[in-house]
Design a protein around this motif. Structure first.
Motif, PDB file in Angstrom:
ATOM      1  N   TRP A  28       0.832  -1.207   0.000  1.00  0.00           N
ATOM      2  CA  TRP A  28       0.000   0.000   0.000  1.00  0.00           C
ATOM      3  C   TRP A  28       0.859   1.247   0.000  1.00  0.00           C
ATOM      4  O   TRP A  28       1.931   1.287   0.607  1.00  0.00           O
ATOM      5  CB  TRP A  28      -0.887   0.047   1.240  1.00  0.00           C
ATOM      6  N   ALA A  29       0.370   2.297  -0.621  1.00  0.00           N
ATOM      7  CA  ALA A  29       1.006   3.616  -0.602  1.00  0.00           C
ATOM      8  C   ALA A  29      -0.086   4.664  -0.812  1.00  0.00           C
ATOM      9  O   ALA A  29      -1.209   4.337  -1.213  1.00  0.00           O
ATOM     10  CB  ALA A  29       2.053   3.709  -1.699  1.00  0.00           C
ATOM     11  N   GLY A  30       0.249   5.907  -0.552  1.00  0.00           N
ATOM     12  CA  GLY A  30      -0.650   7.010  -0.872  1.00  0.00           C
ATOM     13  C   GLY A  30      -1.378   7.654   0.276  1.00  0.00           C
ATOM     14  O   GLY A  30      -1.934   8.735   0.117  1.00  0.00           O
ATOM     15  N   CYS A  31      -1.417   7.036   1.439  1.00  0.00           N
ATOM     16  CA  CYS A  31      -2.083   7.651   2.589  1.00  0.00           C
ATOM     17  C   CYS A  31      -1.023   8.229   3.527  1.00  0.00           C
ATOM     18  O   CYS A  31      -0.046   7.562   3.861  1.00  0.00           O
ATOM     19  CB  CYS A  31      -2.936   6.632   3.336  1.00  0.00           C
ATOM     20  N   VAL A  32      -1.252   9.481   3.924  1.00  0.00           N
ATOM     21  CA  VAL A  32      -0.294  10.179   4.779  1.00  0.00           C
ATOM     22  C   VAL A  32      -1.002  10.548   6.085  1.00  0.00           C
ATOM     23  O   VAL A  32      -2.133  11.032   6.071  1.00  0.00           O
ATOM     24  CB  VAL A  32       0.238  11.446   4.085  1.00  0.00           C
ATOM     25  N   GLY A  33      -0.318  10.335   7.200  1.00  0.00           N
ATOM     26  CA  GLY A  33      -0.879  10.628   8.516  1.00  0.00           C
ATOM     27  C   GLY A  33      -1.080  12.112   8.753  1.00  0.00           C
ATOM     28  O   GLY A  33      -0.367  12.955   8.209  1.00  0.00           O
ATOM     29  N   LEU A  34      -2.068  12.414   9.583  1.00  0.00           N
ATOM     30  CA  LEU A  34      -2.417  13.793   9.912  1.00  0.00           C
ATOM     31  C   LEU A  34      -2.206  14.094  11.391  1.00  0.00           C
ATOM     32  O   LEU A  34      -2.395  13.224  12.241  1.00  0.00           O
ATOM     33  CB  LEU A  34      -3.894  14.056   9.595  1.00  0.00           C
ATOM     34  N   CYS A  35      -1.851  15.336  11.677  1.00  0.00           N
ATOM     35  CA  CYS A  35      -1.886  15.857  13.041  1.00  0.00           C
ATOM     36  C   CYS A  35      -3.258  16.500  13.227  1.00  0.00           C
ATOM     37  O   CYS A  35      -3.875  16.959  12.265  1.00  0.00           O
ATOM     38  CB  CYS A  35      -0.822  16.933  13.239  1.00  0.00           C
ATOM     39  N   VAL A  53       1.756  14.886   8.602  1.00  0.00           N
ATOM     40  CA  VAL A  53       2.948  14.772   9.448  1.00  0.00           C
ATOM     41  C   VAL A  53       4.233  14.895   8.644  1.00  0.00           C
ATOM     42  O   VAL A  53       5.246  15.339   9.172  1.00  0.00           O
ATOM     43  CB  VAL A  53       2.953  13.469  10.277  1.00  0.00           C
ATOM     44  N   THR A  54       4.211  14.542   7.371  1.00  0.00           N
ATOM     45  CA  THR A  54       5.425  14.583   6.557  1.00  0.00           C
ATOM     46  C   THR A  54       5.732  15.979   6.018  1.00  0.00           C
ATOM     47  O   THR A  54       6.856  16.223   5.580  1.00  0.00           O
ATOM     48  CB  THR A  54       5.314  13.609   5.368  1.00  0.00           C
ATOM     49  N   ALA A  55       4.770  16.875   6.045  1.00  0.00           N
ATOM     50  CA  ALA A  55       4.976  18.229   5.512  1.00  0.00           C
ATOM     51  C   ALA A  55       4.327  19.257   6.430  1.00  0.00           C
ATOM     52  O   ALA A  55       3.820  20.278   5.975  1.00  0.00           O
ATOM     53  CB  ALA A  55       4.396  18.325   4.106  1.00  0.00           C
ATOM     54  N   PHE A  56       4.361  19.017   7.718  1.00  0.00           N
ATOM     55  CA  PHE A  56       3.659  19.841   8.704  1.00  0.00           C
ATOM     56  C   PHE A  56       4.029  21.315   8.558  1.00  0.00           C
ATOM     57  O   PHE A  56       5.210  21.675   8.559  1.00  0.00           O
ATOM     58  CB  PHE A  56       3.993  19.345  10.112  1.00  0.00           C
ATOM     59  N   TRP A  66      -3.718  38.730  24.021  1.00  0.00           N
ATOM     60  CA  TRP A  66      -2.732  37.787  24.541  1.00  0.00           C
ATOM     61  C   TRP A  66      -1.346  38.242  24.098  1.00  0.00           C
ATOM     62  O   TRP A  66      -1.193  38.868  23.054  1.00  0.00           O
ATOM     63  CB  TRP A  66      -3.010  36.379  24.025  1.00  0.00           C
ATOM     64  N   VAL A  67      -0.323  37.935  24.894  1.00  0.00           N
ATOM     65  CA  VAL A  67       1.045  38.339  24.584  1.00  0.00           C
ATOM     66  C   VAL A  67       1.992  37.162  24.757  1.00  0.00           C
ATOM     67  O   VAL A  67       1.666  36.183  25.415  1.00  0.00           O
ATOM     68  CB  VAL A  67       1.520  39.511  25.500  1.00  0.00           C
ATOM     69  N   GLY A  68       3.161  37.274  24.152  1.00  0.00           N
ATOM     70  CA  GLY A  68       4.183  36.246  24.297  1.00  0.00           C
ATOM     71  C   GLY A  68       4.773  35.874  22.959  1.00  0.00           C
ATOM     72  O   GLY A  68       4.592  36.572  21.958  1.00  0.00           O
ATOM     73  N   GLU A  69       5.488  34.778  22.955  1.00  0.00           N
ATOM     74  CA  GLU A  69       6.113  34.256  21.740  1.00  0.00           C
ATOM     75  C   GLU A  69       5.445  32.926  21.416  1.00  0.00           C
ATOM     76  O   GLU A  69       5.764  31.893  21.994  1.00  0.00           O
ATOM     77  CB  GLU A  69       7.620  34.063  21.965  1.00  0.00           C
ATOM     78  N   ALA A  70       4.506  32.973  20.485  1.00  0.00           N
ATOM     79  CA  ALA A  70       3.738  31.777  20.123  1.00  0.00           C
ATOM     80  C   ALA A  70       4.634  30.763  19.429  1.00  0.00           C
ATOM     81  O   ALA A  70       5.453  31.112  18.579  1.00  0.00           O
ATOM     82  CB  ALA A  70       2.576  32.159  19.216  1.00  0.00           C
ATOM     83  N   LYS A  71       4.464  29.508  19.809  1.00  0.00           N
ATOM     84  CA  LYS A  71       5.225  28.405  19.215  1.00  0.00           C
ATOM     85  C   LYS A  71       4.274  27.268  18.899  1.00  0.00           C
ATOM     86  O   LYS A  71       3.262  27.085  19.580  1.00  0.00           O
ATOM     87  CB  LYS A  71       6.307  27.909  20.171  1.00  0.00           C
ATOM     88  N   VAL A  72       4.611  26.497  17.871  1.00  0.00           N
ATOM     89  CA  VAL A  72       3.827  25.324  17.506  1.00  0.00           C
ATOM     90  C   VAL A  72       4.773  24.147  17.368  1.00  0.00           C
ATOM     91  O   VAL A  72       5.909  24.297  16.915  1.00  0.00           O
ATOM     92  CB  VAL A  72       3.023  25.554  16.202  1.00  0.00           C
ATOM     93  N   GLN A  73       4.334  22.983  17.811  1.00  0.00           N
ATOM     94  CA  GLN A  73       5.133  21.766  17.692  1.00  0.00           C
ATOM     95  C   GLN A  73       4.279  20.669  17.069  1.00  0.00           C
ATOM     96  O   GLN A  73       3.149  20.426  17.493  1.00  0.00           O
ATOM     97  CB  GLN A  73       5.653  21.316  19.053  1.00  0.00           C
ATOM     98  N   LYS A  74       4.844  20.021  16.059  1.00  0.00           N
ATOM     99  CA  LYS A  74       4.157  18.949  15.350  1.00  0.00           C
ATOM    100  C   LYS A  74       3.741  17.845  16.320  1.00  0.00           C
ATOM    101  O   LYS A  74       4.379  17.619  17.337  1.00  0.00           O
ATOM    102  CB  LYS A  74       5.106  18.380  14.277  1.00  0.00           C
ATOM    103  N   CYS A  75       2.669  17.148  15.979  1.00  0.00           N
ATOM    104  CA  CYS A  75       2.187  16.049  16.820  1.00  0.00           C
ATOM    105  C   CYS A  75       3.269  14.980  16.957  1.00  0.00           C
ATOM    106  O   CYS A  75       4.123  14.822  16.085  1.00  0.00           O
ATOM    107  CB  CYS A  75       0.910  15.443  16.240  1.00  0.00           C
ATOM    108  N   GLU A  76       3.219  14.248  18.057  1.00  0.00           N
ATOM    109  CA  GLU A  76       4.202  13.197  18.298  1.00  0.00           C
ATOM    110  C   GLU A  76       3.834  11.893  17.619  1.00  0.00           C
ATOM    111  O   GLU A  76       4.684  11.037  17.408  1.00  0.00           O
ATOM    112  CB  GLU A  76       4.389  12.994  19.797  1.00  0.00           C
ATOM    113  N   ALA A  77       2.552  11.733  17.295  1.00  0.00           N
ATOM    114  CA  ALA A  77       2.089  10.515  16.634  1.00  0.00           C
ATOM    115  C   ALA A  77       0.909  10.864  15.729  1.00  0.00           C
ATOM    116  O   ALA A  77       0.173  11.814  15.992  1.00  0.00           O
ATOM    117  CB  ALA A  77       1.666   9.472  17.670  1.00  0.00           C
ATOM    118  N   ILE A  78       0.730  10.101  14.682  1.00  0.00           N
ATOM    119  CA  ILE A  78      -0.375  10.303  13.752  1.00  0.00           C
ATOM    120  C   ILE A  78      -1.695  10.255  14.522  1.00  0.00           C
ATOM    121  O   ILE A  78      -1.906   9.405  15.383  1.00  0.00           O
ATOM    122  CB  ILE A  78      -0.343   9.235  12.652  1.00  0.00           C
TER     123      ILE A  78
END
Length: 126
Positions: A28-35, A53-56, A66-78
């Protein structure tokens, strides 16, 4: 003929590739996991460009108020949430009504988290 759809939390166009030899499995190929988007996005302005997940690619900033330095981190698992952090609610302090014992009060910044107020002790106060 083998047909399929991508499983939950996957996206794409599934395709089965035939085996090359007798008694081998097809592939199988063609399905990509999502966050997934976080369930609580309070305080954040989020733009999801790509949640695969492969091109987050997700942009985040602090929302109005709201104030601060916003950060985002990719999910750890699909199929799990990506995380956002770094924004705090804007808190505005007001001048103290009792400045007994203080002089030269300088209210440089009354906004938390960058709060900055200085003063000197008045004569007769340690």
């Amino acid at each position: 003929r083998v047909e399929a759809t991508c499983a939950q939390h996957y996206d794409g166009s599934p395709k089965a590739t035939p085996c090359q030899n007798d008694k081998e499995s097809y592939q199988w190929a063609g399905c990509v996991g999502l966050c997934l988007e976080p369930s609580d996005t309070t305080g954040y302005a989020i733009t999801q460009h790509d949640i695969h997940v492969t091109a987050f690619d997700v942009s985040v900033s602090c929302a109005t108020g709201w104030v601060g330095e916003a950060k985002v981190q990719k999910c750890e698992a699909i199929g799990t949430e990506y995380t956002v952090s770094g924004c705090l609610p804007t808190v505005t302090c007001v001048a103290s009504t009792d400045i007994t014992g203080y002089t030269n009060v300088n209210e440089a910044n009354l906004y938390v988290p960058d709060f900055q107020v200085t003063a000197d002790c008045a004569k007769g106060y340690p």
